[in-house]
Design a protein around this motif. Structure first.
Motif, mmCIF file in Angstrom:
data_model
loop_
_atom_site.group_PDB
_atom_site.id
_atom_site.type_symbol
_atom_site.label_atom_id
_atom_site.label_comp_id
_atom_site.label_asym_id
_atom_site.label_seq_id
_atom_site.Cartn_x
_atom_site.Cartn_y
_atom_site.Cartn_z
ATOM 1 N N LEU A 1 0.828 -1.203 0.000
ATOM 2 C CA LEU A 1 0.000 0.000 0.000
ATOM 3 C C LEU A 1 0.865 1.257 0.000
ATOM 4 O O LEU A 1 0.561 2.231 -0.705
ATOM 5 C CB LEU A 1 -0.942 -0.008 1.202
ATOM 6 N N LEU A 2 1.929 1.241 0.770
ATOM 7 C CA LEU A 2 2.832 2.401 0.772
ATOM 8 C C LEU A 2 3.573 2.532 -0.560
ATOM 9 O O LEU A 2 3.822 3.649 -1.021
ATOM 10 C CB LEU A 2 3.816 2.289 1.934
ATOM 11 N N ALA A 3 3.904 1.406 -1.190
ATOM 12 C CA ALA A 3 4.540 1.464 -2.510
ATOM 13 C C ALA A 3 3.587 2.054 -3.538
ATOM 14 O O ALA A 3 3.985 2.890 -4.365
ATOM 15 C CB ALA A 3 4.983 0.070 -2.947
ATOM 16 N N SER A 4 2.329 1.667 -3.489
ATOM 17 C CA SER A 4 1.372 2.243 -4.438
ATOM 18 C C SER A 4 1.158 3.730 -4.155
ATOM 19 O O SER A 4 0.960 4.514 -5.084
ATOM 20 C CB SER A 4 0.050 1.481 -4.420
ATOM 21 N N LEU A 5 1.246 4.120 -2.899
ATOM 22 C CA LEU A 5 1.158 5.541 -2.542
ATOM 23 C C LEU A 5 2.320 6.319 -3.147
ATOM 24 O O LEU A 5 2.136 7.413 -3.686
ATOM 25 C CB LEU A 5 1.146 5.686 -1.017
ATOM 26 N N ALA A 6 3.513 5.746 -3.103
ATOM 27 C CA ALA A 6 4.695 6.429 -3.629
ATOM 28 C C ALA A 6 4.744 6.430 -5.149
ATOM 29 O O ALA A 6 5.271 7.377 -5.749
ATOM 30 C CB ALA A 6 5.950 5.765 -3.083
ATOM 31 N N LEU A 7 4.198 5.411 -5.797
ATOM 32 C CA LEU A 7 4.334 5.273 -7.243
ATOM 33 C C LEU A 7 3.225 5.925 -8.061
ATOM 34 O O LEU A 7 3.399 6.167 -9.258
ATOM 35 C CB LEU A 7 4.410 3.788 -7.617
ATOM 36 N N ASP A 8 2.092 6.193 -7.471
ATOM 37 C CA ASP A 8 0.958 6.720 -8.233
ATOM 38 C C ASP A 8 1.219 8.163 -8.664
ATOM 39 O O ASP A 8 1.639 8.990 -7.869
ATOM 40 C CB ASP A 8 -0.327 6.646 -7.401
ATOM 41 N N ARG A 9 0.963 8.444 -9.917
ATOM 42 C CA ARG A 9 1.107 9.786 -10.497
ATOM 43 C C ARG A 9 -0.157 10.127 -11.277
ATOM 44 O O ARG A 9 -1.073 9.317 -11.385
ATOM 45 C CB ARG A 9 2.323 9.838 -11.432
ATOM 46 N N ASP A 10 -0.193 11.315 -11.864
ATOM 47 C CA ASP A 10 -1.392 11.757 -12.570
ATOM 48 C C ASP A 10 -1.791 10.795 -13.687
ATOM 49 O O ASP A 10 -2.936 10.407 -13.801
ATOM 50 C CB ASP A 10 -1.187 13.163 -13.143
ATOM 51 N N LYS A 11 -0.875 10.436 -14.523
ATOM 52 C CA LYS A 11 -1.183 9.521 -15.632
ATOM 53 C C LYS A 11 -0.970 8.068 -15.237
ATOM 54 O O LYS A 11 -1.404 7.174 -15.939
ATOM 55 C CB LYS A 11 -0.327 9.849 -16.860
ATOM 56 N N ASP A 12 -0.285 7.822 -14.135
ATOM 57 C CA ASP A 12 -0.044 6.495 -13.580
ATOM 58 C C ASP A 12 0.484 5.510 -14.614
ATOM 59 O O ASP A 12 -0.149 4.500 -14.900
ATOM 60 C CB ASP A 12 -1.314 5.952 -12.922
ATOM 61 N N PRO A 13 1.687 5.775 -15.159
ATOM 62 C CA PRO A 13 2.223 4.828 -16.144
ATOM 63 C C PRO A 13 2.646 3.495 -15.512
ATOM 64 O O PRO A 13 2.745 2.498 -16.199
ATOM 65 C CB PRO A 13 3.439 5.558 -16.705
ATOM 66 N N LEU A 14 2.843 3.478 -14.205
ATOM 67 C CA LEU A 14 3.302 2.256 -13.550
ATOM 68 C C LEU A 14 2.155 1.388 -13.045
ATOM 69 O O LEU A 14 2.379 0.318 -12.512
ATOM 70 C CB LEU A 14 4.228 2.611 -12.383
ATOM 71 N N SER A 15 0.932 1.859 -13.192
ATOM 72 C CA SER A 15 -0.257 1.130 -12.749
ATOM 73 C C SER A 15 -0.188 0.756 -11.275
ATOM 74 O O SER A 15 -0.435 -0.378 -10.877
ATOM 75 C CB SER A 15 -0.485 -0.119 -13.597
ATOM 76 N N ALA A 16 0.128 1.734 -10.468
ATOM 77 C CA ALA A 16 0.233 1.501 -9.026
ATOM 78 C C ALA A 16 -1.115 1.146 -8.421
ATOM 79 O O ALA A 16 -1.166 0.478 -7.387
ATOM 80 C CB ALA A 16 0.805 2.738 -8.339
ATOM 81 N N ARG A 17 -2.182 1.549 -9.057
ATOM 82 C CA ARG A 17 -3.499 1.224 -8.494
ATOM 83 C C ARG A 17 -3.780 -0.274 -8.528
ATOM 84 O O ARG A 17 -4.524 -0.788 -7.712
ATOM 85 C CB ARG A 17 -4.595 2.023 -9.166
ATOM 86 N N PHE A 18 -3.135 -1.000 -9.431
ATOM 87 C CA PHE A 18 -3.293 -2.448 -9.439
ATOM 88 C C PHE A 18 -2.546 -3.079 -8.260
ATOM 89 O O PHE A 18 -2.988 -4.079 -7.711
ATOM 90 C CB PHE A 18 -2.832 -3.048 -10.766
ATOM 91 N N VAL A 19 -1.433 -2.479 -7.885
ATOM 92 C CA VAL A 19 -0.715 -2.928 -6.693
ATOM 93 C C VAL A 19 -1.603 -2.711 -5.473
ATOM 94 O O VAL A 19 -1.702 -3.566 -4.596
ATOM 95 C CB VAL A 19 0.634 -2.191 -6.544
ATOM 96 N N PHE A 20 -2.279 -1.561 -5.435
ATOM 97 C CA PHE A 20 -3.201 -1.265 -4.346
ATOM 98 C C PHE A 20 -4.332 -2.291 -4.299
ATOM 99 O O PHE A 20 -4.661 -2.819 -3.233
ATOM 100 C CB PHE A 20 -3.771 0.148 -4.512
ATOM 101 N N GLU A 21 -4.929 -2.574 -5.440
ATOM 102 C CA GLU A 21 -6.043 -3.532 -5.473
ATOM 103 C C GLU A 21 -5.588 -4.917 -5.030
ATOM 104 O O GLU A 21 -6.285 -5.593 -4.265
ATOM 105 C CB GLU A 21 -6.656 -3.578 -6.869
ATOM 106 N N TYR A 22 -4.410 -5.336 -5.475
ATOM 107 C CA TYR A 22 -3.878 -6.633 -5.044
ATOM 108 C C TYR A 22 -3.653 -6.633 -3.537
ATOM 109 O O TYR A 22 -4.001 -7.605 -2.849
ATOM 110 C CB TYR A 22 -2.570 -6.954 -5.768
#
Length: 153
Positions: free
Chosen positions: A81-102
């Motif tokens: 959850l903290l990694a997805s917090l650090a990685l999420d950006r406006d366009k989210d090219p890294l798809s951090a929200r999928f890390v959050f969902e997992y």
């Protein structure tokens, strides 16, 4: 796959600042539940009934492994959850929200296991407190003094 089919991205409609607030709140809640699981372990170790002692003798390794894996799973979910917090950006090219969902699905499964394990242990502990002991209390013997060689009435 979600970018190819354009389905299944549950957090795409939320902008990045709201998602990061959601990630932070989820990490806080997951950490709090991890703390509660540590309290559950303390309650388990403090309970001292006959049945619970028998369960500890027979299942000590699997119980220890289960409690440890639950705490480790909570820590892993918090890190994700903290990694997805650090990685999420406006366009989210890294798809951090999928890390959050997992991480949320993983945490929910771990929490369900924690509740099951804690409920099972508390059921055994409650049985020790509420049901009569398997050993009957000694019966009163009015002649115990006479048998011991004391004065007779």
């Amino acid at each position: 796959m979600t970018r190819w089919w354009h389905r299944g991205d549950f957090l795409a409609w939320i902008d990045s600042s709201q998602r990061t607030d959601l990630y932070a709140a989820a990490a806080g809640v997951t950490s709090a539940i991890g703390g509660l699981s540590a309290i559950a372990i303390s309650l388990y170790s403090a309970a001292n009934g006959e049945r619970l002692r028998a369960v500890r003798r027979q299942q000590q390794h699997s119980l220890r492994r289960s409690w440890r894996s639950l705490l480790q799973g909570t820590a892993l979910a918090c890190l994700l959850l903290l990694a997805s917090l650090a990685l999420d950006r406006d366009k989210d090219p890294l798809s951090a929200r999928f890390v959050f969902e997992y991480a949320m699905v993983f945490a929910a499964c771990r929490f369900a296991r924690l509740v099951w394990l804690f409920d099972s242990v508390m059921h055994i502990s409650d049985a020790d407190l509420t049901e009569p002991s398997t050993v009957a209390p000694p019966a009163r013997d009015p002649n115990w003094v006479r048998r011991r060689g004391g004065p007779s009435p």
